[in-house]
Design an enzyme around this catalytic site. Structure first.
Site, PDB file in Angstrom:
ATOM      1  N   CYS A   1       0.843  -1.201   0.000  1.00  0.00           N
ATOM      2  CA  CYS A   1       0.000   0.000   0.000  1.00  0.00           C
ATOM      3  C   CYS A   1       0.880   1.253   0.000  1.00  0.00           C
ATOM      4  O   CYS A   1       1.610   1.495   0.960  1.00  0.00           O
ATOM      5  CB  CYS A   1      -0.903  -0.038   1.226  1.00  0.00           C
ATOM      6  SG  CYS A   1      -1.733   1.502   1.606  1.00  0.00           S
TER       7      CYS A   1
ATOM      8  N   CYS B   1       0.443   3.719   2.872  1.00  0.00           N
ATOM      9  CA  CYS B   1       0.931   3.088   4.101  1.00  0.00           C
ATOM     10  C   CYS B   1       2.447   3.226   4.203  1.00  0.00           C
ATOM     11  O   CYS B   1       2.994   3.524   5.275  1.00  0.00           O
ATOM     12  CB  CYS B   1       0.569   1.611   4.140  1.00  0.00           C
ATOM     13  SG  CYS B   1      -1.194   1.270   4.076  1.00  0.00           S
TER      14      CYS B   1
END
Length: 173
Positions: free
Chosen positions: A98, A101
């Site tokens: 991600c 992230c």
């Protein structure tokens, strides 16, 4: 301020502009959406390209609670014991693939170091613990949950800057 936090801050400002700009800015809003779209694609592409490195060169983080280091949690029992013991706990649900992230990872580590005396930071990799994401009703990544005195007090989805994360923590103190 690290690069990830700067990028996150700029993307958050762009998203806020898109949400609040009047209708007559529609052509500019469309361009802003395109910039935001391509920036998110690029960050996710970088995260996916970086992901094999995580597999072959794993970090030496474990579930022990050393000062200023986020705790990697893999079970609900582990999370419950930390939440019950500590006054203020920040749990980050994330994944190595991600992009947002990965941008927020350094920020989270810095906050864990700076607030090590008052906040326990826990990270849950949903790639390894998808059942925890379901249990805590996490629908988007990254998602940050804040527990105050054992009770979930706040929840934020999306990448946060260091300032936003600190503001979230200080609002709970």
């Amino acid at each position: 301020m690290n690069l990830g936090s700067k990028i996150t801050g700029n993307l958050n400002e762009l998203e806020q502009f898109i949400d609040t700009a009047p209708v007559y800015y529609l052509p500019i809003k469309i361009m802003a959406w395109l910039v935001l779209f391509f920036a998110l694609i690029l960050t996710n592409l970088l995260a996916v390209l970086k992901w094999p490195l995580y597999v072959f060169v794993p970090k030496n983080r474990n579930s022990r609670s050393s000062t200023g280091v986020p705790i990697d949690a893999v079970s609900n029992d582990q999370i419950k014991s930390i939440v019950e013991k500590e006054d203020l706990v920040v749990i980050d649900f994330w994944a190595k693939w991600c992009g947002p992230c990965v941008l927020m990872d350094t920020t989270l580590n810095q906050v864990a170091c700076e607030y090590s005396d008052s906040v326990k930071v826990v990270k849950v990799d949903v790639s390894l613990s998808s059942s925890l994401a379901k249990l805590y009703d996490v629908r988007g990544l990254p998602t940050v949950l804040v527990f105050k005195d054992g009770i979930e007090s706040s929840r934020k989805s999306g990448s946060l800057t260091k300032e936003q994360l600190i503001q979230l923590i200080e609002s709970m103190s």
